[in-house]
Motif scaffolding. Structure first.
Motif, PDB file in Angstrom:
ATOM      1  N   ILE A 125      27.282 -27.620  28.443  1.00  0.00           N
ATOM      2  CA  ILE A 125      28.781 -28.140  28.450  1.00  0.00           C
ATOM      3  C   ILE A 125      29.451 -27.473  27.170  1.00  0.00           C
ATOM      4  O   ILE A 125      28.961 -27.517  26.138  1.00  0.00           O
ATOM      5  CB  ILE A 125      28.698 -29.611  28.311  1.00  0.00           C
ATOM      6  N   GLY A 126      30.574 -26.631  27.470  1.00  0.00           N
ATOM      7  CA  GLY A 126      31.238 -26.050  26.469  1.00  0.00           C
ATOM      8  C   GLY A 126      31.578 -24.787  26.836  1.00  0.00           C
ATOM      9  O   GLY A 126      32.646 -24.241  26.293  1.00  0.00           O
ATOM     10  N   PHE A 127      31.084 -24.203  27.736  1.00  0.00           N
ATOM     11  CA  PHE A 127      31.628 -22.774  28.154  1.00  0.00           C
ATOM     12  C   PHE A 127      32.884 -22.796  29.059  1.00  0.00           C
ATOM     13  O   PHE A 127      33.635 -21.866  28.997  1.00  0.00           O
ATOM     14  CB  PHE A 127      30.315 -22.098  29.028  1.00  0.00           C
ATOM     15  N   THR A 128      33.026 -24.001  29.663  1.00  0.00           N
ATOM     16  CA  THR A 128      34.418 -23.847  30.145  1.00  0.00           C
ATOM     17  C   THR A 128      35.735 -23.826  29.377  1.00  0.00           C
ATOM     18  O   THR A 128      36.768 -23.264  29.840  1.00  0.00           O
ATOM     19  CB  THR A 128      34.418 -25.313  30.850  1.00  0.00           C
ATOM     20  N   ARG A 129      35.556 -24.429  28.100  1.00  0.00           N
ATOM     21  CA  ARG A 129      36.691 -24.103  27.357  1.00  0.00           C
ATOM     22  C   ARG A 129      36.737 -22.718  27.199  1.00  0.00           C
ATOM     23  O   ARG A 129      38.155 -22.327  26.625  1.00  0.00           O
ATOM     24  CB  ARG A 129      36.402 -24.895  25.979  1.00  0.00           C
ATOM     25  N   HIS A 130      36.002 -21.845  27.447  1.00  0.00           N
ATOM     26  CA  HIS A 130      36.173 -20.402  27.212  1.00  0.00           C
ATOM     27  C   HIS A 130      36.430 -19.648  28.488  1.00  0.00           C
ATOM     28  O   HIS A 130      36.157 -18.549  28.761  1.00  0.00           O
ATOM     29  CB  HIS A 130      35.038 -19.742  26.357  1.00  0.00           C
ATOM     30  N   ARG A 131      36.638 -20.375  29.677  1.00  0.00           N
ATOM     31  CA  ARG A 131      36.926 -19.916  31.007  1.00  0.00           C
ATOM     32  C   ARG A 131      35.498 -19.287  31.743  1.00  0.00           C
ATOM     33  O   ARG A 131      35.803 -18.154  32.219  1.00  0.00           O
ATOM     34  CB  ARG A 131      37.995 -19.073  31.112  1.00  0.00           C
ATOM     35  N   LEU A 132      34.475 -19.829  30.748  1.00  0.00           N
ATOM     36  CA  LEU A 132      33.107 -19.183  31.524  1.00  0.00           C
ATOM     37  C   LEU A 132      32.437 -20.262  32.224  1.00  0.00           C
ATOM     38  O   LEU A 132      32.691 -21.576  32.049  1.00  0.00           O
ATOM     39  CB  LEU A 132      32.334 -18.938  30.122  1.00  0.00           C
ATOM     40  N   PRO A 133      31.555 -20.130  33.088  1.00  0.00           N
ATOM     41  CA  PRO A 133      30.933 -21.011  33.727  1.00  0.00           C
ATOM     42  C   PRO A 133      29.728 -21.626  32.855  1.00  0.00           C
ATOM     43  O   PRO A 133      29.155 -21.168  32.001  1.00  0.00           O
ATOM     44  CB  PRO A 133      29.954 -20.161  35.020  1.00  0.00           C
ATOM     45  N   GLU A 134      29.743 -22.858  33.252  1.00  0.00           N
ATOM     46  CA  GLU A 134      28.342 -23.779  32.833  1.00  0.00           C
ATOM     47  C   GLU A 134      26.993 -23.269  33.344  1.00  0.00           C
ATOM     48  O   GLU A 134      27.199 -22.793  34.410  1.00  0.00           O
ATOM     49  CB  GLU A 134      28.566 -25.403  32.767  1.00  0.00           C
ATOM     50  N   ILE A 135      26.088 -23.840  32.710  1.00  0.00           N
ATOM     51  CA  ILE A 135      24.765 -23.275  33.365  1.00  0.00           C
ATOM     52  C   ILE A 135      23.748 -24.384  33.638  1.00  0.00           C
ATOM     53  O   ILE A 135      23.650 -25.399  32.572  1.00  0.00           O
ATOM     54  CB  ILE A 135      24.066 -22.460  32.400  1.00  0.00           C
ATOM     55  N   LYS A 167      27.470 -16.117  23.098  1.00  0.00           N
ATOM     56  CA  LYS A 167      28.121 -16.053  21.866  1.00  0.00           C
ATOM     57  C   LYS A 167      27.876 -14.506  21.385  1.00  0.00           C
ATOM     58  O   LYS A 167      29.335 -14.291  20.922  1.00  0.00           O
ATOM     59  CB  LYS A 167      27.495 -16.776  20.743  1.00  0.00           C
ATOM     60  N   ARG A 168      26.992 -13.971  21.822  1.00  0.00           N
ATOM     61  CA  ARG A 168      27.312 -12.435  21.387  1.00  0.00           C
ATOM     62  C   ARG A 168      27.768 -11.691  22.521  1.00  0.00           C
ATOM     63  O   ARG A 168      27.642 -10.288  22.502  1.00  0.00           O
ATOM     64  CB  ARG A 168      25.705 -12.026  21.241  1.00  0.00           C
ATOM     65  N   GLY A 169      28.292 -12.117  23.609  1.00  0.00           N
ATOM     66  CA  GLY A 169      29.090 -11.194  24.584  1.00  0.00           C
ATOM     67  C   GLY A 169      28.459 -11.319  25.771  1.00  0.00           C
ATOM     68  O   GLY A 169      29.036 -10.664  26.890  1.00  0.00           O
ATOM     69  N   LEU A 170      27.280 -11.961  26.240  1.00  0.00           N
ATOM     70  CA  LEU A 170      26.776 -11.847  27.603  1.00  0.00           C
ATOM     71  C   LEU A 170      27.539 -12.706  28.504  1.00  0.00           C
ATOM     72  O   LEU A 170      28.270 -13.707  28.176  1.00  0.00           O
ATOM     73  CB  LEU A 170      25.489 -12.660  27.455  1.00  0.00           C
ATOM     74  N   ARG A 171      27.793 -12.228  29.626  1.00  0.00           N
ATOM     75  CA  ARG A 171      28.840 -12.580  30.847  1.00  0.00           C
ATOM     76  C   ARG A 171      27.948 -12.874  31.845  1.00  0.00           C
ATOM     77  O   ARG A 171      27.388 -11.832  32.556  1.00  0.00           O
ATOM     78  CB  ARG A 171      30.116 -12.026  30.799  1.00  0.00           C
ATOM     79  N   LEU A 172      27.566 -14.266  32.391  1.00  0.00           N
ATOM     80  CA  LEU A 172      26.880 -14.270  33.627  1.00  0.00           C
ATOM     81  C   LEU A 172      27.779 -14.290  34.772  1.00  0.00           C
ATOM     82  O   LEU A 172      28.822 -14.828  34.687  1.00  0.00           O
ATOM     83  CB  LEU A 172      26.147 -15.670  33.395  1.00  0.00           C
TER      84      LEU A 172
END
Length: 161
Positions: free
Chosen positions: A41-51, A73-78
């Motif tokens: 929980i937390g990636f949603t605020r950056h418009r990224l998918p939760e895992i 955090k280092r730039g990985l985009r899934l």
């Protein structure tokens, strides 16, 4: 701890670390077997998918999700259909069909926001993903995602071409 205190704790972890992890314990009852799973929980605020990862011991699930979080955090985009090796597991990512029905704490934290989520699906000790197994094992690793049409099980449970 009340539900509101628990949500406050999750929000605090997100603000301090960038994400939180919720583990859902497995259960066996009259209605069936429900394997454990854990999710971010937390990636949603950056418009990224939760895992989400299912069917792994809690400590290992935390390790996988934290390593993925550090990568993000280092730039990985899934994105869907990406393969990665994390914490010694060969993983394949697919979108979860209805994240709000599975990631309940994320839904409570983000309320009316759209939640996207990917399931980190792991290969077994022989390197096979669930859709590649001769006898699919839905109990060990339940899939909350939709498989691409080319991977749907046929009646004979043949692996994809």
């Amino acid at each position: 701890m009340t539900e509101e205190q628990s949500l406050a704790n999750v929000r605090d972890q997100i603000s301090r670390f960038g994400w939180s992890i919720t583990a859902v314990e497995g259960a066996v009852d009259d209605e069936g077997v429900f394997p454990a799973f854990a999710y971010s929980i937390g990636f949603t605020r950056h418009r990224l998918p939760e895992i989400l990862i299912s069917g792994r011991p809690t400590e290992e699930a935390y390790q996988v999700l934290n390593q993925l979080g550090n990568g993000i955090k280092r730039g990985l985009r899934l994105v869907p259909e990406v393969r990665l090796t994390i914490a010694g597991l060969n993983l394949f990512f697919l979108p979860i069909a209805s994240p709000a029905n599975v990631l309940l704490t994320a839904g409570a934290v983000y309320q009316n926001r759209q939640i996207e989520a990917l399931q980190a699906i792991w290969a077994d000790s022989e390197g096979h993903f669930p859709w590649e197994q001769a006898i699919p094992d839905d109990l060990t690793q339940p899939l909350f995602c939709q498989l691409p049409n080319r991977w749907h099980y046929c009646q004979e449970h043949q692996p994809p071409e």
